[in-house]
Design a protein around this motif. Structure first.
Motif, short mmCIF file in Angstrom:
data_model
loop_
_atom_site.label_atom_id
_atom_site.label_comp_id
_atom_site.label_asym_id
_atom_site.label_seq_id
_atom_site.Cartn_x
_atom_site.Cartn_y
_atom_site.Cartn_z
N VAL A 185 0.63 -1.31 0.00
CA VAL A 185 0.10 -0.17 0.15
C VAL A 185 0.89 1.31 -0.10
N ILE A 186 2.10 1.41 0.52
CA ILE A 186 2.75 2.41 0.67
C ILE A 186 3.31 2.74 -0.72
N GLY A 187 3.71 1.74 -1.47
CA GLY A 187 4.25 1.93 -2.76
C GLY A 187 3.31 2.43 -3.77
N ILE A 188 1.82 1.81 -3.48
CA ILE A 188 0.76 2.68 -4.26
C ILE A 188 0.52 4.02 -3.85
N LYS A 236 0.14 12.40 -5.03
CA LYS A 236 1.24 13.24 -5.22
C LYS A 236 1.29 14.30 -4.12
N ALA A 237 0.23 14.15 -3.19
CA ALA A 237 0.13 15.15 -2.17
C ALA A 237 0.81 14.40 -0.79
N CYS A 238 1.23 13.27 -0.94
CA CYS A 238 2.05 12.60 0.11
C CYS A 238 3.46 12.85 -0.26
N LYS A 239 4.13 13.27 0.79
CA LYS A 239 5.62 13.82 0.61
C LYS A 239 6.50 12.88 1.13
N GLY A 240 5.91 11.89 1.84
CA GLY A 240 7.07 10.60 2.37
C GLY A 240 6.41 9.80 3.26
N ILE A 241 6.75 8.60 3.41
CA ILE A 241 6.26 7.87 4.60
C ILE A 241 7.42 6.68 5.23
N HIS A 242 7.55 6.56 6.33
CA HIS A 242 8.60 6.16 7.00
C HIS A 242 8.03 5.14 8.19
N ARG A 264 -10.38 7.81 1.20
CA ARG A 264 -11.52 7.38 0.39
C ARG A 264 -10.88 6.60 -0.82
N THR A 265 -9.54 6.46 -1.01
CA THR A 265 -8.85 5.90 -2.06
C THR A 265 -9.43 4.54 -2.08
N GLN A 266 -9.56 3.97 -2.95
CA GLN A 266 -9.65 2.30 -3.24
C GLN A 266 -8.77 1.50 -2.34
N HIS A 267 -7.34 2.11 -2.85
CA HIS A 267 -6.31 1.06 -2.17
C HIS A 267 -6.24 1.27 -0.52
#
Length: 111
Positions: A31-34, A40-46, A75-78
């Motif tokens: 899910v992080i990869g998706i 594009k509003a996501c600037k990073g995940i750790h 609300r995204t399907q993923h």
């Protein structure tokens, strides 16, 4: 600026069932990869694990603003699919907190 429209750091704490850690990490990886590819509003995940208890994970995400995270992102399907899957591996409900960064010049205005 409205706090809901400022950049936000989302801190998610979750405890994984002992027998489900491998599958939880696999699903998080997917899910992080998706999210990183499509949102594009996501600037990073750790993702961090507690060295004393590897079944406790801390996920730190940077987003353009809180409104996008709690609204369009959730609300995204993923994310709908992931949250349904997560019910099977979470020991208890994950906690979400939201943080706004304090720029250095606001900590020490003399700089």
């Amino acid at each position: 600026m409205n706090n809901k429209l400022k950049p936000v750091t989302v801190v998610i704490n979750c405890v994984i069932r002992h027998d489900k850690l491998k599958i939880a990490k696999q699903e998080l990886y997917k899910v992080i990869g998706i999210v990183l590819l499509k949102e594009k509003a996501c600037k990073g995940i750790h993702v961090h694990e507690d060295p004393e208890n590897p079944n406790e994970l801390l996920i730190i995400e940077q987003w353009k603003n809180k409104e996008i995270f709690v609204g369009a992102h959730m609300r995204t399907q993923h994310m709908i699919d992931f949250l349904k899957l997560a019910e099977a591996f979470l020991e208890k409900e994950a906690t979400f907190t939201f943080w706004n960064e304090i720029p250095l010049d606001k900590l020490n205005p003399v700089i």
